[in-house]
Design an enzyme around this catalytic site. Structure first.
Site, PDB file in Angstrom:
ATOM      1  CG  ASP A  64      -1.921  -1.101   1.225  1.00  0.00           C
ATOM      2  OD1 ASP A  64      -2.312  -1.545   0.142  1.00  0.00           O
ATOM      3  OD2 ASP A  64      -2.321  -1.547   2.323  1.00  0.00           O
ATOM      4  CE1 TYR A 128       4.428  -6.793   2.960  1.00  0.00           C
ATOM      5  CE2 TYR A 128       3.875  -9.132   2.962  1.00  0.00           C
ATOM      6  CZ  TYR A 128       3.853  -7.892   2.361  1.00  0.00           C
ATOM      7  OH  TYR A 128       3.232  -7.758   1.132  1.00  0.00           O
TER       8      TYR A 128
END
Length: 293
Positions: A64, A128
């Site tokens: 994002d 991540y």
């Protein structure tokens, strides 16, 4: 002639990194949108190589706006003009980085792969890391080297053992519906994911060593084959809330059991700027030197 054209078309897997602060996300933004995505710049760089066909860079992992990547990947087909042979991998890296030099985007590796290789669907796992810092009295105490790269928790003492206990509840195969945000893809995405790693540990920060030794940097690491929309940021926000005493450890299990995105507490999602995509894993066989038939 057709066979020669096919041989001149090469598919490459490229690995790239970027600071996501100035972009709308990794995916291409439409022409009318003022803020572009990383994909826009990657495709523009490939176009400057003047390939025969229109450029399409296929991104493996969406991030994002504001999210960073130390390692994202994509595949792209390039056929050079005038019957020139395919670019060597190192030459492709250098050429793309030359055209990307004005942007905080860099190609780090490239592999020529089989023509049916798909960067998204061949990925075995994605990792991540979410970075946050405790021990700050005010956000202005965050070192300048960490601007837009770390979540500053103000006036916070964290219960680390409770956070680790809560993180352990997320490991394994679960329906993560509560930990996904609603978007246009929500009805079509399978919410059952297998989380291979959910680990909290101290961050090894240059800033902590050289600027503010009283600030403690932390890293939450998550690994899975794939993730749902904003799943990592929601898991991080919930675990930090446990550390702050705003949620109990058992409430993490209750959120998992609810299997309802609307059950996630309001305003608990961690901000985008502390999140990094750090690794995408492929089979070794996919990355061995390509040998055309």
């Amino acid at each position: 002639m057709i066979e020669n054209m096919q041989q001149a078309t090469a598919r490459y897997l490229i690995f790239f990194q970027y600071a996501g602060t100035k972009y709308s996300g990794v995916m291409k933004a439409p022409a009318h949108q003022a803020v572009e995505g990383v994909q826009n710049h990657l495709e523009n760089a490939v176009r400057k190589l003047k390939p025969v066909h229109e450029v399409s860079v296929v991104i493996s992992s969406r991030t994002d706006s504001g999210v960073h990547a130390l390692c994202n990947s994509a595949h792209v087909d390039i056929q050079r003009r005038g019957g020139k042979p395919p670019l060597l991998e190192q030459n492709l890296i250098e050429a793309l980085n030359f055209h990307l030099k004005a942007e905080p985007i860099r190609i780090t590796r490239a592999y020529r792969v089989q023509s049916d290789f798909h960067a998204r669907f061949r990925a075995l796992s994605r990792t991540y890391v979410y970075r946050f810092a405790s021990g700050l009295r005010h956000h202005t105490e965050m070192p300048v080297t960490e601007a837009d790269l770390c979540w500053a928790l103000h006036d916070t003492t964290l219960n680390i053992s409770a956070m680790k206990e809560a993180a352990a509840l997320l490991l394994g195969t679960h329906n993560f519906s509560t930990f996904r945000a609603l978007n246009s893809e929500t009805p079509f995405k399978n919410p059952v994911k297998t989380l291979e790693l959910a680990q909290l540990g101290p961050g090894d920060s240059f800033s902590q060593r050289h600027f503010h030794r009283d600030i403690q940097f932390w890293e939450l690491t998550f690994k899975s084959r794939s993730f749902l929309y904003k799943q990592v940021r929601r898991m991080t926000g919930a675990l930090v809330a446990v550390g702050q005493g705003r949620l109990l450890v058992r409430q993490i299990q209750e959120l998992l059991d609810a299997q309802d995105s609307l059950a996630f507490p309001y305003n608990l999602t961690a901000p985008a700027h502390g999140l990094f995509l750090t690794n995408i894993e492929y089979r070794y066989e996919d990355l061995v030197p390509y040998m055309p038939n």
